[in-house]
Scaffold this motif. Structure first.
Motif, PDB file in Angstrom:
ATOM      1  N   SER A  31      -3.116   4.845  -3.853  1.00  0.00           N
ATOM      2  CA  SER A  31      -3.760   3.602  -2.606  1.00  0.00           C
ATOM      3  C   SER A  31      -4.542   4.201  -2.594  1.00  0.00           C
ATOM      4  CB  SER A  31      -2.926   4.113  -1.649  1.00  0.00           C
ATOM      5  OG  SER A  31      -3.340   2.883  -0.197  1.00  0.00           O
ATOM      6  N   GLU A  32      -6.113   3.679  -1.748  1.00  0.00           N
ATOM      7  CA  GLU A  32      -7.363   3.949  -1.481  1.00  0.00           C
ATOM      8  C   GLU A  32      -7.488   4.848  -0.361  1.00  0.00           C
ATOM      9  OE1 GLU A  32     -10.001   0.995   0.000  1.00  0.00           O
ATOM     10  OE2 GLU A  32      -9.335  -0.418  -1.522  1.00  0.00           O
ATOM     11  N   TYR A  33      -6.271   4.130   0.465  1.00  0.00           N
ATOM     12  CA  TYR A  33      -6.302   4.554   1.592  1.00  0.00           C
ATOM     13  C   TYR A  33      -6.022   6.203   1.734  1.00  0.00           C
ATOM     14  CZ  TYR A  33      -7.195  -0.175   2.543  1.00  0.00           C
ATOM     15  OH  TYR A  33      -7.760  -1.672   2.650  1.00  0.00           O
ATOM     16  N   LEU A  43      -0.733   3.640   8.629  1.00  0.00           N
ATOM     17  CA  LEU A  43      -0.589   2.646   8.791  1.00  0.00           C
ATOM     18  C   LEU A  43       1.314   2.406   7.903  1.00  0.00           C
ATOM     19  CD1 LEU A  43      -2.328   0.781   5.213  1.00  0.00           C
ATOM     20  CD2 LEU A  43      -1.801  -0.085   7.259  1.00  0.00           C
ATOM     21  N   ILE A  97      -8.841   9.971   9.046  1.00  0.00           N
ATOM     22  CA  ILE A  97      -9.307   9.150   9.924  1.00  0.00           C
ATOM     23  C   ILE A  97      -8.981  10.478  10.971  1.00  0.00           C
ATOM     24  CG2 ILE A  97      -8.766   7.072   9.598  1.00  0.00           C
ATOM     25  CD1 ILE A  97      -6.666   6.619  10.844  1.00  0.00           C
ATOM     26  N   THR A 135      -4.480  10.180   6.699  1.00  0.00           N
ATOM     27  CA  THR A 135      -5.199   9.701   7.065  1.00  0.00           C
ATOM     28  C   THR A 135      -4.888   8.307   6.927  1.00  0.00           C
ATOM     29  OG1 THR A 135      -3.584   9.025   4.762  1.00  0.00           O
ATOM     30  CG2 THR A 135      -4.587  10.894   4.013  1.00  0.00           C
ATOM     31  N   LYS A 136      -5.612   7.044   6.399  1.00  0.00           N
ATOM     32  CA  LYS A 136      -4.874   5.445   6.395  1.00  0.00           C
ATOM     33  C   LYS A 136      -3.983   5.624   5.887  1.00  0.00           C
ATOM     34  CE  LYS A 136     -10.041   4.094   6.689  1.00  0.00           C
ATOM     35  NZ  LYS A 136     -10.706   3.222   7.016  1.00  0.00           N
ATOM     36  N   LEU A 137      -3.672   5.579   5.235  1.00  0.00           N
ATOM     37  CA  LEU A 137      -2.533   5.524   4.846  1.00  0.00           C
ATOM     38  C   LEU A 137      -1.234   6.312   5.381  1.00  0.00           C
ATOM     39  CD1 LEU A 137      -0.239   4.272   2.233  1.00  0.00           C
ATOM     40  CD2 LEU A 137      -0.339   5.596   1.495  1.00  0.00           C
ATOM     41  N   GLU A 176       1.070  -1.150  -0.163  1.00  0.00           N
ATOM     42  CA  GLU A 176      -0.386   0.351  -0.408  1.00  0.00           C
ATOM     43  C   GLU A 176       0.902   0.580  -0.063  1.00  0.00           C
ATOM     44  OE1 GLU A 176      -3.536   0.697  -1.314  1.00  0.00           O
ATOM     45  OE2 GLU A 176      -3.151  -1.264  -1.031  1.00  0.00           O
ATOM     46  N   ARG A 225      -6.427   9.102   0.205  1.00  0.00           N
ATOM     47  CA  ARG A 225      -7.811   9.592   0.440  1.00  0.00           C
ATOM     48  C   ARG A 225      -8.959   9.321   1.915  1.00  0.00           C
ATOM     49  NH1 ARG A 225      -6.856   7.636  -4.576  1.00  0.00           N
ATOM     50  NH2 ARG A 225      -8.410   5.940  -4.151  1.00  0.00           N
ATOM     51  N   LYS A 226      -8.587   8.503   2.968  1.00  0.00           N
ATOM     52  CA  LYS A 226      -9.548   8.281   3.254  1.00  0.00           C
ATOM     53  C   LYS A 226      -9.056   9.098   4.762  1.00  0.00           C
ATOM     54  CE  LYS A 226     -11.179   4.334   1.848  1.00  0.00           C
ATOM     55  NZ  LYS A 226     -11.925   2.816   1.219  1.00  0.00           N
TER      56      LYS A 226
END
Length: 111
Positions: A47-49, A79, A54, A74-76, A40, A51-52
């Protein structure tokens, strides 16, 4: 709503114990998780993460908790932080928002 109540229907000590066991299970399969995370991270902004967004929950003292951090997270990013602090540095819990901010901005690790 019942599922949310079930999730918080325990003491902080019980929640911490469950969390630490969960993290320990992840660490037992560290190589598998690192491979997935690295896949990822290699995608970067694609990565889709990426753009998400949190929010982290920062605990100050009993009865005085706030939502943080003040920057977009982001979720990225999560990670990246999880990989570095939990898997690479073998910490048991994620760092506070100040340490996360420093790490994401400059790669710095403040104590």
């Amino acid at each position: 709503m019942d599922s949310y109540i079930e999730q918080i229907n325990c003491t902080p000590e019980e929640a911490l114990k469950e969390y630490l066991c969960f993290i320990q299970d992840i660490k037992l399969e560290k190589e598998i998780y690192l491979k997935c995370i690295d896949t990822e991270l290699a995608k970067g902004d694609l990565s889709e993460y990426a753009r998400k967004f949190i929010s982290l929950y920062k605990f100050l003292e009993p009865g005085m908790s706030v939502i943080g951090p003040p920057w977009k997270f982001t979720k990225l990013d999560l990670l990246k932080v999880f990989k570095e602090f939990i898997l690479n540095d073998n910490e048991e819990v994620l760092p506070d928002s100040l340490r996360i901010s420093a790490y994401l901005k400059c790669g710095c690790k403040i104590p």
